[in-house]
Design a protein around this motif. Structure first.
Motif, PDB file in Angstrom:
ATOM      1  N   GLY A 139       5.468  -5.885 -11.516  1.00 17.37           N
ATOM      2  CA  GLY A 139       6.899  -5.698 -11.584  1.00 17.37           C
ATOM      3  C   GLY A 139       7.467  -4.705 -10.581  1.00 17.37           C
ATOM      4  N   PHE A 140       6.731  -4.341  -9.544  1.00 21.09           N
ATOM      5  CA  PHE A 140       7.276  -3.436  -8.541  1.00 21.09           C
ATOM      6  C   PHE A 140       7.524  -4.195  -7.250  1.00 21.09           C
ATOM      7  CE2 PHE A 140       2.673  -3.098  -8.201  1.00 21.09           C
ATOM      8  CZ  PHE A 140       2.477  -3.301  -6.856  1.00 21.09           C
ATOM      9  N   ASN A 141       8.347  -3.650  -6.417  1.00 22.65           N
ATOM     10  CA  ASN A 141       8.688  -4.286  -5.159  1.00 22.65           C
ATOM     11  C   ASN A 141       8.146  -3.441  -4.020  1.00 22.65           C
ATOM     12  OD1 ASN A 141       9.847  -5.488  -2.955  1.00 22.65           O
ATOM     13  ND2 ASN A 141      11.867  -5.677  -3.869  1.00 22.65           N
ATOM     14  N   ARG A 142       7.209  -3.960  -3.276  1.00 19.72           N
ATOM     15  CA  ARG A 142       6.573  -3.214  -2.191  1.00 19.72           C
ATOM     16  C   ARG A 142       7.558  -2.825  -1.090  1.00 19.72           C
ATOM     17  NH1 ARG A 142       0.719  -4.004  -1.678  1.00 19.72           N
ATOM     18  NH2 ARG A 142       0.055  -5.092  -3.531  1.00 19.72           N
ATOM     19  N   GLU A 143       8.600  -3.596  -0.905  1.00 16.13           N
ATOM     20  CA  GLU A 143       9.543  -3.333   0.175  1.00 16.13           C
ATOM     21  C   GLU A 143      10.360  -2.062  -0.054  1.00 16.13           C
ATOM     22  OE1 GLU A 143      11.783  -6.891   0.314  1.00 16.13           O
ATOM     23  OE2 GLU A 143      10.037  -8.105   0.810  1.00 16.13           O
ATOM     24  N   ASN A 144      10.542  -1.638  -1.284  1.00 17.82           N
ATOM     25  CA  ASN A 144      11.380  -0.481  -1.573  1.00 17.82           C
ATOM     26  C   ASN A 144      10.590   0.789  -1.826  1.00 17.82           C
ATOM     27  OD1 ASN A 144      13.612  -2.097  -1.350  1.00 17.82           O
ATOM     28  ND2 ASN A 144      13.683  -2.564  -3.525  1.00 17.82           N
ATOM     29  N   ARG A 145       9.297   0.774  -1.589  1.00 20.64           N
ATOM     30  CA  ARG A 145       8.497   1.969  -1.835  1.00 20.64           C
ATOM     31  C   ARG A 145       8.723   3.015  -0.754  1.00 20.64           C
ATOM     32  NH1 ARG A 145       2.286   0.781  -2.981  1.00 20.64           N
ATOM     33  NH2 ARG A 145       2.487  -1.167  -4.062  1.00 20.64           N
ATOM     34  N   GLU A 146       8.737   4.266  -1.171  1.00 23.11           N
ATOM     35  CA  GLU A 146       8.801   5.368  -0.213  1.00 23.11           C
ATOM     36  C   GLU A 146       7.385   5.619   0.286  1.00 23.11           C
ATOM     37  OE1 GLU A 146       9.950  10.092   0.018  1.00 23.11           O
ATOM     38  OE2 GLU A 146      10.347   8.972  -1.818  1.00 23.11           O
ATOM     39  N   MET A 147       7.200   5.607   1.587  1.00 25.51           N
ATOM     40  CA  MET A 147       5.878   5.803   2.171  1.00 25.51           C
ATOM     41  C   MET A 147       5.776   7.232   2.721  1.00 25.51           C
ATOM     42  SD  MET A 147       4.498   2.932   1.559  1.00 25.51           S
ATOM     43  CE  MET A 147       3.054   2.700   2.570  1.00 25.51           C
ATOM     44  N   HIS A 148       4.548   7.775   2.650  1.00 23.70           N
ATOM     45  CA  HIS A 148       4.289   9.148   3.096  1.00 23.70           C
ATOM     46  C   HIS A 148       3.218   9.124   4.182  1.00 23.70           C
ATOM     47  CE1 HIS A 148       6.478  10.775  -0.384  1.00 23.70           C
ATOM     48  NE2 HIS A 148       5.991   9.709  -1.005  1.00 23.70           N
ATOM     49  N   ASN A 149       3.389   9.963   5.179  1.00 22.90           N
ATOM     50  CA  ASN A 149       2.406  10.067   6.253  1.00 22.90           C
ATOM     51  C   ASN A 149       1.188  10.824   5.767  1.00 22.90           C
ATOM     52  OD1 ASN A 149       4.020   8.717   8.139  1.00 22.90           O
ATOM     53  ND2 ASN A 149       5.105  10.604   8.630  1.00 22.90           N
ATOM     54  N   ALA A 150       0.017  10.394   6.237  1.00 21.94           N
ATOM     55  CA  ALA A 150      -1.239  11.048   5.879  1.00 21.94           C
ATOM     56  C   ALA A 150      -2.238  10.824   7.010  1.00 21.94           C
ATOM     57  CB  ALA A 150      -1.777  10.485   4.573  1.00 21.94           C
ATOM     58  N   THR A 151      -3.306  11.596   6.986  1.00 27.27           N
ATOM     59  CA  THR A 151      -4.387  11.449   7.944  1.00 27.27           C
ATOM     60  C   THR A 151      -5.634  11.024   7.191  1.00 27.27           C
ATOM     61  OG1 THR A 151      -3.439  13.199   9.317  1.00 27.27           O
ATOM     62  CG2 THR A 151      -5.743  12.651   9.706  1.00 27.27           C
ATOM     63  N   CYS A 152      -6.293   9.981   7.664  1.00 25.49           N
ATOM     64  CA  CYS A 152      -7.505   9.473   7.021  1.00 25.49           C
ATOM     65  C   CYS A 152      -8.598  10.537   7.072  1.00 25.49           C
ATOM     66  CB  CYS A 152      -7.971   8.195   7.704  1.00 25.49           C
ATOM     67  SG  CYS A 152      -9.511   7.527   7.028  1.00 25.49           S
ATOM     68  N   ALA A 153      -9.223  10.780   5.922  1.00 26.25           N
ATOM     69  CA  ALA A 153     -10.269  11.798   5.832  1.00 26.25           C
ATOM     70  C   ALA A 153     -11.549  11.372   6.549  1.00 26.25           C
ATOM     71  CB  ALA A 153     -10.578  12.096   4.370  1.00 26.25           C
ATOM     72  N   ASP A 154     -11.742  10.074   6.801  1.00 27.28           N
ATOM     73  CA  ASP A 154     -12.946   9.608   7.488  1.00 27.28           C
ATOM     74  C   ASP A 154     -12.768   9.537   9.001  1.00 27.28           C
ATOM     75  OD1 ASP A 154     -14.507   9.414   5.250  1.00 27.28           O
ATOM     76  OD2 ASP A 154     -14.549   7.229   5.194  1.00 27.28           O
ATOM     77  N   CYS A 155     -11.792   8.751   9.449  1.00 29.34           N
ATOM     78  CA  CYS A 155     -11.670   8.487  10.888  1.00 29.34           C
ATOM     79  C   CYS A 155     -10.615   9.335  11.585  1.00 29.34           C
ATOM     80  CB  CYS A 155     -11.388   7.000  11.126  1.00 29.34           C
ATOM     81  SG  CYS A 155      -9.757   6.448  10.592  1.00 29.34           S
ATOM     82  N   GLY A 156      -9.739  10.013  10.809  1.00 35.71           N
ATOM     83  CA  GLY A 156      -8.713  10.867  11.399  1.00 35.71           C
ATOM     84  C   GLY A 156      -7.482  10.126  11.874  1.00 35.71           C
ATOM     85  N   LYS A 157      -7.415   8.824  11.637  1.00 35.85           N
ATOM     86  CA  LYS A 157      -6.276   8.010  12.056  1.00 35.85           C
ATOM     87  C   LYS A 157      -5.069   8.307  11.167  1.00 35.85           C
ATOM     88  CE  LYS A 157      -6.494   3.553  11.252  1.00 35.85           C
ATOM     89  NZ  LYS A 157      -6.813   2.118  11.367  1.00 35.85           N
ATOM     90  N   THR A 186      -1.975   7.330   8.977  1.00 33.45           N
ATOM     91  CA  THR A 186      -1.695   6.187   8.124  1.00 33.45           C
ATOM     92  C   THR A 186      -0.539   6.524   7.212  1.00 33.45           C
ATOM     93  OG1 THR A 186      -2.727   4.564   6.637  1.00 33.45           O
ATOM     94  CG2 THR A 186      -3.352   6.872   6.328  1.00 33.45           C
ATOM     95  N   GLN A 187      -0.055   5.539   6.474  1.00 32.04           N
ATOM     96  CA  GLN A 187       0.998   5.761   5.491  1.00 32.04           C
ATOM     97  C   GLN A 187       0.507   5.282   4.142  1.00 32.04           C
ATOM     98  OE1 GLN A 187       4.645   3.957   6.964  1.00 32.04           O
ATOM     99  NE2 GLN A 187       5.284   5.984   7.626  1.00 32.04           N
ATOM    100  N   VAL A 188       0.862   6.039   3.112  1.00 31.79           N
ATOM    101  CA  VAL A 188       0.446   5.716   1.747  1.00 31.79           C
ATOM    102  C   VAL A 188       1.668   5.749   0.830  1.00 31.79           C
ATOM    103  CG1 VAL A 188      -1.936   6.538   2.035  1.00 31.79           C
ATOM    104  CG2 VAL A 188      -0.169   8.140   1.347  1.00 31.79           C
ATOM    105  N   TYR A 198      -7.584   7.833   2.556  1.00 29.99           N
ATOM    106  CA  TYR A 198      -8.273   6.945   3.496  1.00 29.99           C
ATOM    107  C   TYR A 198      -7.318   5.868   3.987  1.00 29.99           C
ATOM    108  CZ  TYR A 198     -12.210   9.211   1.250  1.00 29.99           C
ATOM    109  OH  TYR A 198     -13.070  10.147   0.749  1.00 29.99           O
ATOM    110  N   CYS A 199      -7.500   5.449   5.229  1.00 31.86           N
ATOM    111  CA  CYS A 199      -6.714   4.354   5.785  1.00 31.86           C
ATOM    112  C   CYS A 199      -7.246   3.028   5.227  1.00 31.86           C
ATOM    113  CB  CYS A 199      -6.787   4.366   7.316  1.00 31.86           C
ATOM    114  SG  CYS A 199      -8.422   3.983   7.993  1.00 31.86           S
ATOM    115  N   ARG A 200      -6.557   1.950   5.528  1.00 30.31           N
ATOM    116  CA  ARG A 200      -6.974   0.631   5.035  1.00 30.31           C
ATOM    117  C   ARG A 200      -8.362   0.241   5.511  1.00 30.31           C
ATOM    118  NH1 ARG A 200      -2.046  -3.671   4.863  1.00 30.31           N
ATOM    119  NH2 ARG A 200      -0.957  -2.606   3.192  1.00 30.31           N
ATOM    120  N   ASP A 201      -8.728   0.659   6.691  1.00 28.17           N
ATOM    121  CA  ASP A 201     -10.045   0.294   7.222  1.00 28.17           C
ATOM    122  C   ASP A 201     -11.170   1.057   6.529  1.00 28.17           C
ATOM    123  OD1 ASP A 201      -8.825  -1.454   9.039  1.00 28.17           O
ATOM    124  OD2 ASP A 201      -8.653   0.114  10.565  1.00 28.17           O
ATOM    125  N   CYS A 202     -10.939   2.313   6.165  1.00 33.74           N
ATOM    126  CA  CYS A 202     -11.981   3.151   5.576  1.00 33.74           C
ATOM    127  C   CYS A 202     -12.039   3.075   4.048  1.00 33.74           C
ATOM    128  CB  CYS A 202     -11.779   4.608   6.004  1.00 33.74           C
ATOM    129  SG  CYS A 202     -11.973   4.882   7.780  1.00 33.74           S
TER     130      CYS A 202
END
Length: 67
Positions: A20-38, A40-42, A53-57
């Motif tokens: 019942g949630f809408n992904r388009e209206n979510r507030e996203m926050h900047n972060a740094t992946c703990a593994d690769c350092g890239k 990302t937004q969460v 972690y980023c999507r890849d890690c």
């Protein structure tokens, strides 16, 4: 009788059909992946005491699926 488009379960929930949630209206926050350092937004405010972690890690940190 054809029931398509006539009030399906997902249409009545008012969301995307996934909780019942809408992904388009979510507030996203900047972060740094703990593994690769890239960078990302969460969809949550990162806690400095917990790794993000980023999507890849992320899959490497999830427990294996049990069937």
């Amino acid at each position: 009788m054809d029931r398509r488009g006539s009030g399906s379960f997902q249409g009545n929930r008012g969301g995307s059909g996934r909780g019942g949630f809408n992904r388009e209206n979510r507030e996203m926050h900047n972060a740094t992946c703990a593994d690769c350092g890239k960078e990302t937004q969460v969809p949550f405010a990162p806690d400095p005491d917990r790794p993000v972690y980023c999507r890849d890690c992320l899959p490497a940190h999830r427990p294996p699926k049990r069937y």
